[in-house]
Write a protein that holds these residues in place. Sequence first.
Motif, PDB file in Angstrom:
ATOM      1  N   SER A 122     -10.319   9.632 -10.370  1.00  0.00           N
ATOM      2  CA  SER A 122      -9.776   9.496  -9.016  1.00  0.00           C
ATOM      3  C   SER A 122      -8.747   8.379  -8.902  1.00  0.00           C
ATOM      4  CB  SER A 122     -10.938   9.345  -8.031  1.00  0.00           C
ATOM      5  OG  SER A 122     -10.661   8.557  -6.967  1.00  0.00           O
ATOM      6  N   LEU A 123      -8.105   8.050 -10.024  1.00  0.00           N
ATOM      7  CA  LEU A 123      -6.999   7.086  -9.963  1.00  0.00           C
ATOM      8  C   LEU A 123      -5.760   7.782  -9.424  1.00  0.00           C
ATOM      9  CD1 LEU A 123      -7.510   5.353 -13.422  1.00  0.00           C
ATOM     10  CD2 LEU A 123      -7.707   4.240 -11.197  1.00  0.00           C
ATOM     11  N   ILE A 124      -5.631   9.062  -9.742  1.00  0.00           N
ATOM     12  CA  ILE A 124      -4.550   9.864  -9.189  1.00  0.00           C
ATOM     13  C   ILE A 124      -5.147  11.116  -8.551  1.00  0.00           C
ATOM     14  CG2 ILE A 124      -2.731   9.027 -10.719  1.00  0.00           C
ATOM     15  CD1 ILE A 124      -3.190  11.339 -12.522  1.00  0.00           C
ATOM     16  N   ARG A 125      -4.419  11.656  -7.602  1.00  0.00           N
ATOM     17  CA  ARG A 125      -4.925  12.800  -6.843  1.00  0.00           C
ATOM     18  C   ARG A 125      -4.337  14.090  -7.398  1.00  0.00           C
ATOM     19  NH1 ARG A 125      -8.553   9.386  -5.172  1.00  0.00           N
ATOM     20  NH2 ARG A 125      -8.151   8.308  -3.222  1.00  0.00           N
ATOM     21  N   PRO A 126      -5.172  15.122  -7.583  1.00  0.00           N
ATOM     22  CA  PRO A 126      -4.648  16.378  -8.126  1.00  0.00           C
ATOM     23  C   PRO A 126      -3.721  17.081  -7.130  1.00  0.00           C
ATOM     24  CG  PRO A 126      -6.940  16.627  -7.463  1.00  0.00           C
ATOM     25  CD  PRO A 126      -6.604  15.183  -7.294  1.00  0.00           C
ATOM     26  N   ALA A 161       0.829  -1.203   0.000  1.00  0.00           N
ATOM     27  CA  ALA A 161       0.000   0.000   0.000  1.00  0.00           C
ATOM     28  C   ALA A 161       0.864   1.254   0.000  1.00  0.00           C
ATOM     29  CB  ALA A 161      -0.928   0.004   1.212  1.00  0.00           C
ATOM     30  N   VAL A 162       2.023   1.161   0.657  1.00  0.00           N
ATOM     31  CA  VAL A 162       2.901   2.326   0.742  1.00  0.00           C
ATOM     32  C   VAL A 162       3.773   2.432  -0.498  1.00  0.00           C
ATOM     33  CG1 VAL A 162       4.788   3.383   2.031  1.00  0.00           C
ATOM     34  CG2 VAL A 162       2.910   2.277   3.259  1.00  0.00           C
ATOM     35  N   SER A 163       4.246   1.269  -0.973  1.00  0.00           N
ATOM     36  CA  SER A 163       5.222   1.262  -2.074  1.00  0.00           C
ATOM     37  C   SER A 163       4.621   1.775  -3.367  1.00  0.00           C
ATOM     38  CB  SER A 163       5.725  -0.166  -2.281  1.00  0.00           C
ATOM     39  OG  SER A 163       6.280  -0.288  -3.576  1.00  0.00           O
ATOM     40  N   ARG A 164       5.419   2.544  -4.107  1.00  0.00           N
ATOM     41  CA  ARG A 164       4.952   3.058  -5.387  1.00  0.00           C
ATOM     42  C   ARG A 164       5.345   2.142  -6.523  1.00  0.00           C
ATOM     43  NH1 ARG A 164       3.727   8.451  -6.076  1.00  0.00           N
ATOM     44  NH2 ARG A 164       3.252   9.485  -4.142  1.00  0.00           N
ATOM     45  N   ASP A 165       6.162   1.146  -6.223  1.00  0.00           N
ATOM     46  CA  ASP A 165       6.578   0.225  -7.273  1.00  0.00           C
ATOM     47  C   ASP A 165       6.003  -1.165  -6.999  1.00  0.00           C
ATOM     48  OD1 ASP A 165       7.736  -1.376  -9.122  1.00  0.00           O
ATOM     49  OD2 ASP A 165       9.773  -0.655  -8.812  1.00  0.00           O
ATOM     50  N   PRO A 166       4.924  -1.519  -7.708  1.00  0.00           N
ATOM     51  CA  PRO A 166       4.247  -2.790  -7.415  1.00  0.00           C
ATOM     52  C   PRO A 166       5.114  -4.008  -7.718  1.00  0.00           C
ATOM     53  CG  PRO A 166       3.387  -1.806  -9.422  1.00  0.00           C
ATOM     54  CD  PRO A 166       4.281  -0.781  -8.796  1.00  0.00           C
ATOM     55  N   LYS A 167       6.162  -3.828  -8.528  1.00  0.00           N
ATOM     56  CA  LYS A 167       6.962  -4.993  -8.903  1.00  0.00           C
ATOM     57  C   LYS A 167       7.890  -5.436  -7.789  1.00  0.00           C
ATOM     58  CE  LYS A 167       6.941  -4.339 -13.884  1.00  0.00           C
ATOM     59  NZ  LYS A 167       6.733  -2.889 -14.100  1.00  0.00           N
ATOM     60  N   ILE A 168       8.238  -4.518  -6.902  1.00  0.00           N
ATOM     61  CA  ILE A 168       9.214  -4.908  -5.894  1.00  0.00           C
ATOM     62  C   ILE A 168       8.620  -5.083  -4.501  1.00  0.00           C
ATOM     63  CG2 ILE A 168      11.187  -3.886  -7.114  1.00  0.00           C
ATOM     64  CD1 ILE A 168      11.003  -1.599  -4.976  1.00  0.00           C
ATOM     65  N   ARG A 197      -2.694   7.695  -2.035  1.00  0.00           N
ATOM     66  CA  ARG A 197      -1.645   7.847  -3.048  1.00  0.00           C
ATOM     67  C   ARG A 197      -2.180   7.676  -4.467  1.00  0.00           C
ATOM     68  NH1 ARG A 197       0.458   3.018  -5.326  1.00  0.00           N
ATOM     69  NH2 ARG A 197       0.040   1.154  -4.088  1.00  0.00           N
ATOM     70  N   ASP A 198      -1.363   8.107  -5.431  1.00  0.00           N
ATOM     71  CA  ASP A 198      -1.674   7.887  -6.837  1.00  0.00           C
ATOM     72  C   ASP A 198      -1.488   6.412  -7.137  1.00  0.00           C
ATOM     73  OD1 ASP A 198      -1.972  10.566  -7.097  1.00  0.00           O
ATOM     74  OD2 ASP A 198      -0.086  10.911  -8.152  1.00  0.00           O
TER      75      ASP A 198
END
Lengths: 265, 297
Positions: free
Chosen positions: B51-55, A180-187, A261-262
């Motif tokens: 809403s996939l990414i936040r502005p 949930a925190v990581s931005r890189d789903p592969k690692i 997060r995005d």
Amino acid sequence: MNIFLREMKANLTSLFFWSLGMLFMIIGGMAKFATYVNSGQSITDLISQIPATLRAVLGFGDFDLTKASGFYGMLYLYLLLMTTIHAAMLGSNIIAKEERDKTTEFLMVKPMSRSRILTAKLAAGLANIALLNLVTMALSISIVGQYSTGEAITGDILILMAGMFILQVVFLFLGAGISAVSRDPKISASIATTVLLGAYLISVAVDMSSSLNALRYLTPFKYFEAAPLMATGGFDVISVMLSLGIIIVSGFATYYFYNRRDLCV
Amino acid sequence: MNIIEIRNLTKYYGKARGIVDVSFDVGAGEVFGFIGPNGAGKSTTIRTLLSLIRPTSGSAAIFGKDCITHAPEIAKDIGYLPSEVFYYDKMKVIDLLRYSASFYKKDCSKRIKELAERMDLDLKRRIDDLSFGNKKKVGIVQCLLHEPRLIILDEPTSGLDPLMQQTFFDLLREENRKGSTILLSSHVLIEVQRICSRVAIIKDGRIIRTEKMSELTENNYKKIRIETGRITDDSRFDLPGVSHLERKDALLSFFFKGNINLIMKRISEVEISNVWIEEPTLEEVFLHYYQKGEERA
């Protein structure tokens, strides 16, 4: 409910092979016990000559290896390692796979909040680790029972499995939190298993040197060890509290960060 | 009533620019085009809407509700076709579509069958056996099966053959007649021209202008190239409406805006071996806009 069922179905094959792994592990482990007992006193002498540090590394500890329960207690560490690896990877993958497989733009635009999606996925994760735990329990009771000549072991196995389940939940949530925190789903799955192996190595280090005893609460592998569980028949309160603490903190982090997060698309 | 209202929407990925200060509205029942070159920020805008990414700053509302805080509620009435479609490989098409339908509280099975028939899609195949174009068809069915009030399409025609594109645009027109609002992003002007009533043009993350399609096509430039057997006097093509007249060996090229018959007559006076009359690319349209901007200034 649809996400839950979908995840159960998607993880069915994997669960089957993990169960098969547990079967081989228990059969193989207990088969060694048979040859071990047959060889009589000589091996016990041999093992007692192994330096304590090396015994710790191998997980032999101070079990009475001439009894099925003692031997199973040693084997338990390996079963624990397997089920927690399963839990950590499952927790991490069940969250990260949508982003890794780029299905985010399918699932996350559905009329369902991210929190509800997480809840369904975590429920499926819990169901999966519970099933693996039950399979391990059933296999343990039936297979170890074959070797325990009159010794009552079911109670021991039940308490060990209860401890194992708590650790599985700990690592499921740790894995989920990392994803949930990581931005890189592969690692994220690799990070989760690295954390797990790190925790395991700390527990081995603590076994090897009593001067490191202060570190024992740092690693979940020290929370539910076979020897004290089987000796006392109950859990250490601090260990249970710490486990709950890890579960709550990583659970909170999972929802908090995933909601904000995005998503990778 | 506006279906989409975007106000000063800005998104930075760290320091990298996504979109800057994007604002536009899409009214109910409109087919709205969103055009710009690749990397201009079309997908970023759409993903923020979903809403996939936040502005980073600014806001967007769909059906009058904030698209981040009310995302799940809004999503009930949105159909979305991403630019690249990815699904669960091991699933069959029909299972995937049923899974998708299970999120909307209505029976979509009849609609799935209808759409699959229209798009000539085999429901029994496994997703990972499908070609890129067929996956796109799954995406189209998946996008329309719950009869959404707002249809958002990101580069929808890539991978579809021309015949399928036709069917797909027909489908969209029908949905639009039934009352659906459509937001369609593309980097191909002609695609947008075919169906949209209004467009926003985005470049380098900013909206350059928003205008009616009719106004945009009034400025409809043709890009003409002629191959002449021998080099002729080019000045005969120097008519009002002709610009960027250039010769390269036997090839004469220019842009033309105005009565197409005039230029055709001129071309017929010359002995030519080949002729191309093309729509200008988006970049060339932009070029025109920039020049116009400079003239005004």
